[in-house]
Enzyme design. Structure first.
Site, PDB file in Angstrom:
ATOM      1  N   GLU A  11       0.815  -1.216   0.000  1.00 44.54           N
ATOM      2  CA  GLU A  11       0.000   0.000   0.000  1.00 44.54           C
ATOM      3  C   GLU A  11       0.853   1.273   0.000  1.00 44.54           C
ATOM      4  OE1 GLU A  11      -4.004  -1.770   2.169  1.00 44.54           O
ATOM      5  OE2 GLU A  11      -2.337  -1.162   3.441  1.00 44.54           O
ATOM      6  N   GLY A  77     -12.786  -4.308   1.780  1.00 43.29           N
ATOM      7  CA  GLY A  77     -13.842  -5.213   1.331  1.00 43.29           C
ATOM      8  C   GLY A  77     -15.068  -4.380   0.962  1.00 43.29           C
ATOM      9  N   ILE A 153     -13.209  -9.344   7.309  1.00 43.96           N
ATOM     10  CA  ILE A 153     -14.598  -9.771   7.139  1.00 43.96           C
ATOM     11  C   ILE A 153     -14.691 -10.728   5.949  1.00 43.96           C
ATOM     12  CG2 ILE A 153     -16.992  -9.027   6.798  1.00 43.96           C
ATOM     13  CD1 ILE A 153     -15.773  -7.947   9.412  1.00 43.96           C
ATOM     14  N   MET A 173      -9.484  -2.298   8.254  1.00 44.73           N
ATOM     15  CA  MET A 173      -9.023  -2.578   9.610  1.00 44.73           C
ATOM     16  C   MET A 173      -8.222  -1.442  10.255  1.00 44.73           C
ATOM     17  SD  MET A 173      -8.070  -6.604   8.947  1.00 44.73           S
ATOM     18  CE  MET A 173      -7.817  -7.006  10.652  1.00 44.73           C
ATOM     19  N   GLU A 174      -8.188  -0.265   9.626  1.00 46.37           N
ATOM     20  CA  GLU A 174      -7.361   0.821  10.195  1.00 46.37           C
ATOM     21  C   GLU A 174      -7.991   2.208  10.196  1.00 46.37           C
ATOM     22  OE1 GLU A 174      -6.083  -1.028   7.496  1.00 46.37           O
ATOM     23  OE2 GLU A 174      -5.086  -2.508   8.778  1.00 46.37           O
ATOM     24  N   ASP A 197     -12.047  -7.222  -2.521  1.00 45.53           N
ATOM     25  CA  ASP A 197     -12.904  -8.405  -2.295  1.00 45.53           C
ATOM     26  C   ASP A 197     -14.276  -7.924  -1.847  1.00 45.53           C
ATOM     27  OD1 ASP A 197     -11.002  -8.054   0.338  1.00 45.53           O
ATOM     28  OD2 ASP A 197     -13.079  -8.432   0.868  1.00 45.53           O
TER      29      ASP A 197
END
Ligand code: ADE
Length: 230
Positions: A11, A77, A153, A173-174, A197
């Site tokens: 990233e 996601g 997830i 997640m951040e 995803d």
């Protein structure tokens, strides 16, 4: 000074390769690359996965580099039916979906102290990201609530719950942790995510296949949005 945080090497790689790096620093194991996007003074950091890593990385960035704006870039996601891999999400706000003191009377997601569920993003920074994303013409662009938690997830049920509970369009997640740190410090914050995803039962396979390209797409948009020539 602009700060950019990505959780994973994929990233931030493109950012570090493209910017002029003037110095490298390490604090509490987090790597910071200080330099310029063209003429824009920038520090790029590799923050690691999850909310604690992200909040610590952001706070250290604020303390050590006096950044007044932070952008979070990476993969996510997708939670909308009409979303495809490589679509772009620019966050309007973040929620922390795993913040749950409902047993003692708070609504799910409510962060006591700051007393809010939604952490709003800076509209000017977000508009710049949307503008730059539109210029690439490669993907659909979505804006909306992004749900953050210490959980990858990979279930349709959980994805539907995030959509129903918070109106979330994407999960990661951040971002919510960085938004929280920026809110406390009075630092402007925005985030852009590229879909890797659909946060459903096949999410791990899709993530494996597409996260590298998605991460790169996202960082190219960040460069486009904040690169200045004069
Ligand atoms: N980042 C990319 N895909 C994700 C997912 N399905 N859940 C959490 N974080 C993600």
């Amino acid at each position: 000074m602009l700060g950019v945080i990505g959780a994973m090497q994929i990233e931030v790689d493109k950012l570090i390769d493209t910017m002029s790096v003037e110095g490298q620093f390490e604090y509490s194991g987090f790597k910071y690359f200080k330099g310029k996007f063209g003429q824009t003074d920038t520090v790029v950091a590799l923050g690691g996965i999850g909310k604690v890593n992200a909040a610590l990385c952001a706070q250290i960035m604020i303390d050590k580099f006096s950044v007044d704006q932070i952008v979070n870039t990476g993969v996510a996601g997708g939670l909308c039916e009409e979303m495809s891999v490589f679509d772009i999400v620019v966050a309007e706000s973040f929620v922390q979906h795993d913040m749950d003191a409902s047993a003692i009377g708070d609504p799910v997601g409510f962060v006591s102290g700051v007393n809010k569920i939604n952490f709003m993003c800076d509209t000017e920074l977000s508009d710049r990201l949307v503008g730059a994303a539109k210029e690439t013409k490669e993907s659909e662009i979505f804006t909306g609530v992004v749900a953050t938690g210490d959980q990858f997830i990979s279930s349709r049920e959980k994805g539907l719950w995030l959509r129903r509970s918070f109106g979330a369009v994407a999960c990661e997640m951040e971002g919510g942790a960085i938004a929280h740190a920026c809110c406390l410090a009075g630092v402007r914050f925005a985030a852009i995510r590229c879909i890797s995803d659909s946060a459903n039962d096949g999410a791990n396979m899709s993530y494996e296949e597409f996260s590298g390209v998605a991460a790169r797409l996202c960082s190219e948009i960040v460069l486009r949005a904040f690169w200045t020539n004069d």
